[in-house]
Enzyme design. Structure first.
Site, PDB file in Angstrom:
ATOM      1  CG  ASP A  35      -1.686  -1.265   1.424  1.00 46.28           C
ATOM      2  OD1 ASP A  35      -2.199  -1.785   0.423  1.00 46.28           O
ATOM      3  OD2 ASP A  35      -1.787  -1.745   2.572  1.00 46.28           O
ATOM      4  CD  GLU A 209      -9.396  -2.408  -1.161  1.00 43.15           C
ATOM      5  OE1 GLU A 209      -9.775  -2.357   0.026  1.00 43.15           O
ATOM      6  OE2 GLU A 209      -8.722  -3.352  -1.613  1.00 43.15           O
TER       7      GLU A 209
END
Length: 449
Positions: A35, A209
């Protein structure tokens, strides 16, 4: 409260350590990372990833994502990355549920002399909100020390926070929870200045997301992972306002060919080049909850649309010829007789090796800087049970010859050096070729002064 904050600062300072990492893809080669949010602060790129660890009984949920802290990494040249150490730990955040192991995708932004680090986690007070919420830690420097705020941001429920500051100075916070949400931030950067809104005109089917918004030439790009089929691909939508409406425009990166379920990204411009930071499960090919961050160059078409990024092992940055060149992070590889394998499957962080087992098999590694001075020798760390010979060329498999390196037969790794070396100055693409059918394993190549 003052004593508590001082103790946090002291603990973070003690835990932080600076470690130098030389990398291609994956960028970080001594721990799992995922991420990645990349930011340009001054003349360096700082990357704020999440930190995957392997869950065990009593330490997270076995077989699922498990994260307890955050590190920050930085580089001035996109090749040499410094690990500044741990900056936030779940046990040091007052509002986070103890032992929740849910420190998921973060972001960091600079505003008026401070660095604001945004991160999601599960709160200990379930009456405050169910599921995830988002907190903030504040620092005077991009590498910290960061001081977590005592409470999360009110009226935010979800994960994957992302911050954007428009040209007029207005800050926005984005996050995901089924849909993608956005809201204005107050000038203090820790409170919402408007009610959250759902960012519409995005795909209604499939998980969305990881929002990341940036602006280029007056166009706002809302980028996000989306499960169109079974795993995530990176998509984008464009608009004329930070809160939309947005029009779905295209795909930035296709689904992982190896089946890694998630992807999560950021996009920056650094020294006139755009880059996509993302993740893959390089060090854990059979378990996609242990991931590693990557980066590749990103380009725009003349109409402002984004050209699809094809993942590479070579990644970004320039490699100095005098370092250990990990040719297994190749730019191109021959169709037959060449492959990549782990050096040690029991300790995959040791990295990979190149295996050449046919005459003419080759691997090419681009963007090696030889400088202006001729090296005195070239060294290859290699292993060949039956012995063999390598040629090192530049520009391509049939380009100018730099050196021939004989590899003695044996069962152990050996350092083979030759000073019979031609020289071409400046930036070169390096090619290593096998000259016979004996299998040769290569760890690295280095040119020495």
């Amino acid at each position: 409260m003052r004593i508590y904050i001082v103790l946090i600062c002291l603990q973070v300072l003690l835990l932080n350590s600076t470690m130098q990492l030389n990398a291609q893809n994956p960028l970080i080669r001594n721990q799992f990372s995922a991420d990645p949010t990349a930011r340009v602060f001054g003349d360096r790129v700082y990357v704020y990833p999440s930190h995957d660890i392997i869950a065990k009984e009593g330490r997270g949920r076995v077989g699922w994502f498990c994260m307890e802290d955050y590190h920050v990494f930085s580089s001035a040249n996109l090749t040499d990355w410094t690990d500044h150490g741990m900056i936030v730990h779940q046990d040091n955040v007052p509002w986070v549920k103890p032992n929740s192991y849910s420190m998921w995708a973060p972001d960091c932004f600079y505003f008026k002399g401070k660095y604001y680090f945004y991160f999601p986690s599960m709160p200990k007070d379930t009456s405050y909100t169910r599921g995830f919420t988002v907190g903030v830690a504040i620092a005077d420097k991009p590498e910290g020390p960061f001081v977590p705020q005592p409470m999360p941001i009110s009226n935010v429920r979800g994960i994957d926070p992302n911050v954007f500051i428009d040209k007029d100075g207005q800050a926005y916070l984005y996050w995901s929870q089924g849909n993608i949400y956005g809201a204005k931030l107050k000038e203090n950067m820790v409170e919402l200045a408007s009610d959250p809104v759902v960012l519409g005109e995005l795909p209604g089917k499939g998980l969305k997301e990881g929002p990341y918004l940036f602006e280029r030439n007056g166009t706002y790009y809302l980028t996000y992972p989306h499960v169109e089929n079974k795993i995530e691909r990176l998509e984008y939508a464009i608009g004329n306002n930070p809160l939309g409406p947005f029009r779905v425009t295209g795909v930035i990166m296709d689904e992982s060919p190896s089946g890694c379920w998630t992807n999560h990204h950021s996009i920056i411009q650094f020294k006139d080049q755009w880059y996509l930071f993302y993740h893959h499960n390089d060090y854990s090919p059979k378990f996609d909850k242990a991931r590693s961050i990557r980066a590749d160059s990103l380009f725009f078409n003349t109409d402002g649309t984004i050209q699809k990024v094809v993942p590479t092992l070579r990644g970004i940055g320039v490699t100095n010829a005098h370092t250990q060149i990990q040719i297994d992070r190749y730019s191109h590889i021959s169709d037959k007789g060449a492959s990549i394998a782990f050096l040690d499957t029991a300790n995959r962080f040791q990295g990979w090796k190149t295996v050449l087992d046919a005459a003419g098999a080759w691997v090419q590694y681009n963007s090696v800087d030889f400088g202006k001075k001729k090296p005195a020798s070239v060294t290859v760390r290699a292993l060949s049970v039956n012995g063999g010979s390598l040629q090192i060329r530049i520009q391509g498999p049939y380009g100018p010859l730099l050196a021939e390196v004989p590899i003695t037969a044996g069962n152990e790794w050996q350092l083979v050096k030759t000073s019979k070396l031609e020289f071409k100055p400046g930036m070169q693409n390096l090619v290593v070729t096998a000259m016979n059918n004996s299998q040769i394993e290569i760890d690295w190549v280095s040119f020495e002064q």
